[in-house]
Design a protein around this motif. Structure first.
Motif, short mmCIF file in Angstrom:
data_model
loop_
_atom_site.label_atom_id
_atom_site.label_comp_id
_atom_site.label_asym_id
_atom_site.label_seq_id
_atom_site.Cartn_x
_atom_site.Cartn_y
_atom_site.Cartn_z
N LEU A 147 0.83 -1.20 0.00
CA LEU A 147 0.00 0.00 0.00
C LEU A 147 0.87 1.25 0.00
N LYS A 148 0.42 2.29 -0.68
CA LYS A 148 1.08 3.57 -0.59
C LYS A 148 0.84 4.12 0.81
N CYS A 149 1.89 4.55 1.49
CA CYS A 149 1.72 4.86 2.91
C CYS A 149 2.63 6.00 3.37
N THR A 150 2.20 6.65 4.45
CA THR A 150 2.96 7.67 5.14
C THR A 150 2.78 7.46 6.63
N PHE A 151 3.80 7.83 7.42
CA PHE A 151 3.74 7.60 8.86
C PHE A 151 4.01 8.89 9.62
N ILE A 152 3.21 9.12 10.64
CA ILE A 152 3.39 10.25 11.54
C ILE A 152 3.89 9.70 12.87
N LEU A 153 4.99 10.25 13.39
CA LEU A 153 5.53 9.80 14.67
C LEU A 153 5.43 10.94 15.68
N PRO A 154 4.36 10.98 16.46
CA PRO A 154 4.20 12.06 17.43
C PRO A 154 5.17 11.91 18.60
N GLY A 155 5.46 13.03 19.25
CA GLY A 155 6.32 13.00 20.42
C GLY A 155 5.52 12.72 21.67
N HIS A 156 6.10 13.06 22.82
CA HIS A 156 5.44 12.86 24.11
C HIS A 156 4.24 13.79 24.21
N PHE A 157 3.09 13.26 24.55
CA PHE A 157 1.87 14.06 24.58
C PHE A 157 1.92 15.12 25.69
N MET A 158 1.66 16.36 25.31
CA MET A 158 1.62 17.44 26.28
C MET A 158 0.51 17.24 27.31
N SER A 159 -0.52 16.49 26.93
CA SER A 159 -1.63 16.23 27.86
C SER A 159 -1.18 15.40 29.05
N ASN A 160 -0.01 14.76 28.92
CA ASN A 160 0.53 13.98 30.03
C ASN A 160 1.44 14.81 30.94
N PHE A 161 1.55 16.09 30.63
CA PHE A 161 2.49 16.94 31.36
C PHE A 161 2.18 16.97 32.86
N THR A 162 0.91 17.11 33.21
CA THR A 162 0.55 17.22 34.63
C THR A 162 0.86 15.93 35.39
N GLN A 163 0.90 14.80 34.66
CA GLN A 163 1.21 13.54 35.31
C GLN A 163 2.68 13.47 35.73
N MET A 164 3.50 14.34 35.15
CA MET A 164 4.92 14.34 35.48
C MET A 164 5.24 15.27 36.65
N LEU A 165 4.23 16.01 37.11
CA LEU A 165 4.41 16.89 38.26
C LEU A 165 4.15 16.12 39.55
N LYS A 166 5.13 16.08 40.41
CA LYS A 166 5.01 15.37 41.68
C LYS A 166 5.23 16.35 42.84
N LYS A 167 4.32 16.29 43.81
CA LYS A 167 4.44 17.17 44.97
C LYS A 167 5.50 16.63 45.92
N ALA A 168 6.46 17.47 46.23
CA ALA A 168 7.55 17.06 47.11
C ALA A 168 7.34 17.65 48.50
N GLU A 169 8.29 17.40 49.38
CA GLU A 169 8.20 17.94 50.72
C GLU A 169 8.24 19.46 50.69
N GLY A 170 7.52 20.06 51.63
CA GLY A 170 7.50 21.52 51.69
C GLY A 170 6.52 22.15 50.73
N GLY A 171 5.71 21.34 50.06
CA GLY A 171 4.70 21.87 49.15
C GLY A 171 5.22 22.22 47.77
N LYS A 172 6.49 21.99 47.52
CA LYS A 172 7.04 22.28 46.20
C LYS A 172 6.76 21.13 45.24
N TYR A 173 6.81 21.45 43.95
CA TYR A 173 6.55 20.44 42.93
C TYR A 173 7.82 20.14 42.14
N GLN A 174 7.96 18.91 41.77
CA GLN A 174 9.08 18.50 40.94
C GLN A 174 8.55 18.00 39.60
N LEU A 175 9.25 18.34 38.54
CA LEU A 175 8.88 17.87 37.21
C LEU A 175 9.72 16.64 36.90
N CYS A 176 9.07 15.49 36.84
CA CYS A 176 9.76 14.21 36.64
C CYS A 176 9.64 13.78 35.18
#
Length: 205
Positions: A147-176
């Motif tokens: 078949l004639k074909c083309t492929f799109i390779l998306p990067g890391h979804f920005m919608s997952n950004f908040t899932q990478m934020l973790k609350k650390a001690e002292g109320g600060k957040y870390q971006l993991c």
């Protein structure tokens, strides 16, 4: 006569973005009729597409007969498969394979697949990423289908950004982040922007 493009994930971020892009593009909207494929045509998002002139059709990726009916008359297919986890890599591959077989049987002119792969891209330095591997295997199958074909390779979804934020001690957040930013570039991608990368469709004309 309008060409028919069948879009999987019609009510999701990637497929929905493709549909929006085509509807709003002055050239593509005059060249293509859109068929939105979804598992449930009765839900609100599917009905909203129908109100915009999209033909909304139910499609079961696990059933060749269902796919044959859903894809009948298609000139182009936009395919995105759902990551089903470590235990279902073969299931996701079989779904992509089903679409490819049906597309070939129906003499579809063009298929565009939202893919991912890591082993080949890293010369096998990174292995065992089921979410990537299943899509890479689908891509390889499509490439070998003729078949004639083309492929799109998306990067890391920005919608997952908040899932990478973790609350650390002292109320600060870390971006993991899943990578070391000092050693590797980290591609970020908003899934709702899939349509803007859809210039590949112009090559199918």
């Amino acid at each position: 006569m309008l060409k028919l493009i069948s879009v999987f994930d019609a009510t999701g971020n990637q497929g929905g973005s493709v549909i929006k892009y085509i509807l709003e593009d002055p050239l593509l909207s005059k060249e293509y009729k859109i068929r939105g494929l979804t598992s449930d045509t009765s839900k609100g998002p599917a009905q909203n597409l129908a109100q915009k002139g999209v033909e909304v059709v139910s499609a079961d990726l696990n059933c060749v007969d269902s796919l044959t009916t859903a894809l009948e008359g298609s000139h182009t297919i936009f395919l995105v498969t759902e990551s089903l986890g470590v235990s279902n890599v073969e299931l996701e591959f079989s779904q992509g394979k089903n679409v490819t077989i049906v597309a070939r049987n129906l003499d579809v002119s063009y298929i565009i697949f939202s893919s991912l792969h890591v082993e080949d891209a890293t010369e096998d330095n990174l292995r065992s990423f089921p979410h990537f591997d299943s899509k890479a295997n689908i891509e390889k199958y499509i490439r070998g289908s003729g078949l004639k074909c083309t492929f799109i390779l998306p990067g890391h979804f920005m919608s997952n950004f908040t899932q990478m934020l973790k609350k650390a001690e002292g109320g600060k957040y870390q971006l993991c982040c899943p990578v070391d930013g000092k050693k590797a570039k980290f591609p970020l991608f908003d899934a709702t922007d899939t349509g803007t990368a859809f210039e590949a469709l112009r090559c199918a004309r």
